[in-house]
Design an enzyme around this catalytic site. Sequence first.
Site, PDB file in Angstrom:
ATOM      1  N   TYR A  11       0.985  -1.201   0.142  1.00 33.73           N
ATOM      2  CA  TYR A  11      -0.152   0.267  -0.324  1.00 33.73           C
ATOM      3  C   TYR A  11       0.541   1.255   0.196  1.00 33.73           C
ATOM      4  CZ  TYR A  11      -3.298   3.610   2.041  1.00 33.73           C
ATOM      5  OH  TYR A  11      -4.281   3.961   1.986  1.00 33.73           O
TER       6      TYR A  11
ATOM      7  N   ASP B  19       9.276   2.960  -1.251  1.00 35.26           N
ATOM      8  CA  ASP B  19       8.387   3.823  -0.052  1.00 35.26           C
ATOM      9  C   ASP B  19       9.226   2.845   1.228  1.00 35.26           C
ATOM     10  OD1 ASP B  19       5.082   2.943   0.278  1.00 35.26           O
ATOM     11  OD2 ASP B  19       6.231   4.633   1.430  1.00 35.26           O
TER      12      ASP B  19
ATOM     13  N   LYS C 285       5.896   9.462   8.478  1.00 30.66           N
ATOM     14  CA  LYS C 285       5.301   9.001   9.569  1.00 30.66           C
ATOM     15  C   LYS C 285       6.472   9.817  10.564  1.00 30.66           C
ATOM     16  CE  LYS C 285       2.199   4.762   8.032  1.00 30.66           C
ATOM     17  NZ  LYS C 285       0.973   4.974   8.673  1.00 30.66           N
TER      18      LYS C 285
HETATM   19  P1  KE4 Z   1      -0.573   8.589   4.582  1.00 33.31           P
HETATM   20  O1  KE4 Z   1      -1.184   9.420   2.573  1.00 33.31           O
HETATM   21  O2  KE4 Z   1      -1.739   7.961   4.609  1.00 33.31           O
HETATM   22  O3  KE4 Z   1      -0.268   9.191   5.087  1.00 33.31           O
HETATM   23  O4  KE4 Z   1       0.646   7.345   3.798  1.00 33.31           O
HETATM   24  C1  KE4 Z   1       0.205   6.407   3.083  1.00 33.31           C
HETATM   25  C2  KE4 Z   1       1.184   4.665   3.156  1.00 33.31           C
HETATM   26  C3  KE4 Z   1       2.049   5.074   2.071  1.00 33.31           C
HETATM   27  N1  KE4 Z   1       2.718   4.163   2.548  1.00 33.31           N
HETATM   28  C4  KE4 Z   1       2.756   3.439   3.162  1.00 33.31           C
HETATM   29  C5  KE4 Z   1       4.095   2.452   3.114  1.00 33.31           C
HETATM   30  C6  KE4 Z   1       2.546   2.941   4.649  1.00 33.31           C
HETATM   31  O5  KE4 Z   1       2.031   2.816   5.217  1.00 33.31           O
HETATM   32  C7  KE4 Z   1       1.178   4.610   4.203  1.00 33.31           C
HETATM   33  C8  KE4 Z   1       0.441   4.724   4.877  1.00 33.31           C
HETATM   34  N2  KE4 Z   1      -0.257   3.693   5.930  1.00 33.31           N
HETATM   35  C9  KE4 Z   1      -1.420   3.020   6.687  1.00 33.31           C
HETATM   36  C10 KE4 Z   1      -0.860   1.915   7.871  1.00 33.31           C
HETATM   37  N3  KE4 Z   1      -0.653   0.944   6.745  1.00 33.31           N
HETATM   38  C11 KE4 Z   1      -2.113   4.355   7.385  1.00 33.31           C
HETATM   39  C12 KE4 Z   1      -3.002   3.748   8.357  1.00 33.31           C
HETATM   40  C13 KE4 Z   1      -4.153   4.547   7.680  1.00 33.31           C
HETATM   41  O6  KE4 Z   1      -4.553   4.060   6.666  1.00 33.31           O
HETATM   42  O7  KE4 Z   1      -5.086   5.225   8.363  1.00 33.31           O
END
Ligand code: KE4
Length: 421
Positions: free
Chosen positions: A144, A239, A267
């Site tokens: 993701y 990523d 993060k």
């Molecule tokens: P955000 O757009 O949510 O800040 O980041 C997206 C993203 C991109 N790349 C990786 C490897 C990620 O894990 C994420 C977001 N992770 C999720 C948790 N699995 C965010 C939690 C959520 O969607 O509420």
Amino acid sequence: MKTARSESLFERSKRSIPGGVNSPVRAFRSVGGVPRFIRRGDGSRIVDEDGNSYIDYVGSWGPLLLGHRFPDVIEALRGVLETGTSFGAPTEGEVELAELIREAVPSMEMTRLVNSGTEATMSALRAARGFTGRDLTIKFEGCYHGHVDSLLVKAGSGMATLAITDTVGVPAAFAATTIALPFNSISAVEEAFARHGHQIAAVIIEPIAGNMGCVPPLAGYLQALRDITARHGALLIFDEVMTGFRVAFGGAQSIHGIRPDLSTFGKVIGGGLPIAAYGGRADIMSRIAPAGPIYQAGTLSGNPMAVAAGLAMLRHLKAHPEIYAQLEARAAALCANPPAGVTVNRAGSMFTLFFTGGPVTGWDTAKESDTARYAKFFHWMLEHGVYLAPSQFEAAFLSASHSEEDIAHTAGAMRAFFEQT
Ligand code: KE4
């Protein structure tokens, strides 16, 4: 366990916010029950609106490597409040953060700060397409990268959790630019390049996957990706939004000795504030506006509050490298000796208990997990004061604020579950 306030807040929230939450995985859909509305966090613990206290292994989905309300971060934020929250103009802190990221991650020759991991991966892809003049992207099933239109194809995290398989709202033409392949299969990548090699702008991967649950790369896999992309003139994008500064100060790329062309971070670099970053080779990043023609912008990019929190986090981690050894030891202790029928995958302080017997090396094996039993496990742990990810297909995160007592309590509750159910 009392949950009346969370229940009433959830009912009220659903009248104003889709599904009652501002991000799908928070809704407890795959585990059932009432999502806990959180009132506060301190160190390794969170307290919900009914006063229930939990040892927190979500940690805002990864940012809180040092725990809730880490003093240096809170102090830094107090300082910014004295000078202003946003200017829409460059500030020294942004330069310091970009320099610190480059010092920690040498492949990040240049960095552009943005506001979310989604923005970072979207922008990195645009940079790759603009630089190569090619349109196609390879991603991996179960990975993701945020809710970027073209990357929602066979994505993990909330889409896997909710079993959303198609990309509603994404034009077929966008989805068609993405080739989704099995994680950890080099032959699949070789075949894709044999068919589309000259059209592929980039391969984007979570170098250690966290969004199908934690799935590390098999030996040699990342190096093979590095070799194949270089051979075909495609860019390799790591990523590291989840792994960056978590699995090591230099990210997964420092552990595996791979130099990607571009990387994304998020993060941890914001310590709980909205910030992310993309960057890498200077010859690519110098094509980003206003230095070059590839456009990307953001009102709050490099926001002083988020930058101050991030600088406080990364400076503390740089000054205390022993934190990573402590995280490794405590996470290893917590994940030791899983019972039959449970496979534990771990990378440093991120881990997942898959309720399946065999090894989990990609989405095809992760999805075999018994999600109903995971839901029972989740609620058992919640009742025992331990807050895990409300989904089998997410990682759990240990922080430097989790004590030996926290680990012992958690391990005891896990043992009791496996003995009594
Ligand atoms: P955000 O757009 O949510 O800040 O980041 C997206 C993203 C991109 N790349 C990786 C490897 C990620 O894990 C994420 C977001 N992770 C999720 C948790 N699995 C965010 C939690 C959520 O969607 O509420």
